[in-house]
Design a protein around this motif. Sequence first.
Motif, PDB file in Angstrom:
ATOM      1  N   ARG A 128      -4.300  -8.074   2.033  1.00  0.00           N
ATOM      2  CA  ARG A 128      -4.092  -8.426   3.447  1.00  0.00           C
ATOM      3  C   ARG A 128      -3.718  -9.902   3.564  1.00  0.00           C
ATOM      4  O   ARG A 128      -2.826 -10.259   4.334  1.00  0.00           O
ATOM      5  CB  ARG A 128      -5.354  -8.145   4.256  1.00  0.00           C
TER       6      ARG A 128
ATOM      7  N   HIS B  50       2.040  -5.503  15.429  1.00  0.00           N
ATOM      8  CA  HIS B  50       2.140  -6.516  14.386  1.00  0.00           C
ATOM      9  C   HIS B  50       1.055  -6.312  13.326  1.00  0.00           C
ATOM     10  O   HIS B  50       1.312  -6.403  12.132  1.00  0.00           O
ATOM     11  CB  HIS B  50       2.038  -7.920  14.994  1.00  0.00           C
ATOM     12  N   ARG B  51      -0.150  -6.011  13.770  1.00  0.00           N
ATOM     13  CA  ARG B  51      -1.271  -5.793  12.838  1.00  0.00           C
ATOM     14  C   ARG B  51      -0.997  -4.567  11.955  1.00  0.00           C
ATOM     15  O   ARG B  51      -1.323  -4.571  10.762  1.00  0.00           O
ATOM     16  CB  ARG B  51      -2.568  -5.603  13.637  1.00  0.00           C
TER      17      ARG B  51
ATOM     18  N   GLU C 249      -0.198 -11.276   5.086  1.00  0.00           N
ATOM     19  CA  GLU C 249      -0.148 -12.158   6.257  1.00  0.00           C
ATOM     20  C   GLU C 249       0.710 -13.391   6.002  1.00  0.00           C
ATOM     21  O   GLU C 249       1.316 -13.916   6.924  1.00  0.00           O
ATOM     22  CB  GLU C 249      -1.556 -12.574   6.666  1.00  0.00           C
TER      23      GLU C 249
ATOM     24  N   GLU D   8      -0.911  -4.382   7.909  1.00  0.00           N
ATOM     25  CA  GLU D   8      -1.722  -3.404   7.172  1.00  0.00           C
ATOM     26  C   GLU D   8      -0.851  -2.551   6.248  1.00  0.00           C
ATOM     27  O   GLU D   8      -1.222  -2.284   5.108  1.00  0.00           O
ATOM     28  CB  GLU D   8      -2.498  -2.508   8.136  1.00  0.00           C
TER      29      GLU D   8
END
Length: 118
Positions: free
Chosen positions: A78, A2-3, A82, A7
């Motif tokens: 970022r 997910h991160r 998100e 990114e």
Amino acid sequence: MHRLKIEAHAAWLAARDPRTPWYARLLGLAITAYALSPIDLIPDFIPVLGLLDDALLIPAGIWLFVRLLPPGLMDEHRRAAETAAQRPCSRTGAVLVIAVWIAAALASWLLVRAYREG
């Protein structure tokens, strides 16, 4: 995972930002086209190698891209990534991956042919 998607999305946003230098923009667009492509260069079903691009290549490319950006720019993107409701998908990335596979197959065929004739 997910991160990594966040990114990649942030890198895509940063690569399209006019404050991004042209050389960073080229790298960012190439990395994000591949990262957001629905097709992997190395399919995930191939043991170990299939996860290599997700585990090493994409993070290393994003790391280098971030190093080329002005300070604070990636942090801004970022936050935007998100909170985004929808993630981009790269058809260009898919075309590039397919082109690499075709080029690799053609090069392999030419090498085998040259080896047999020589």
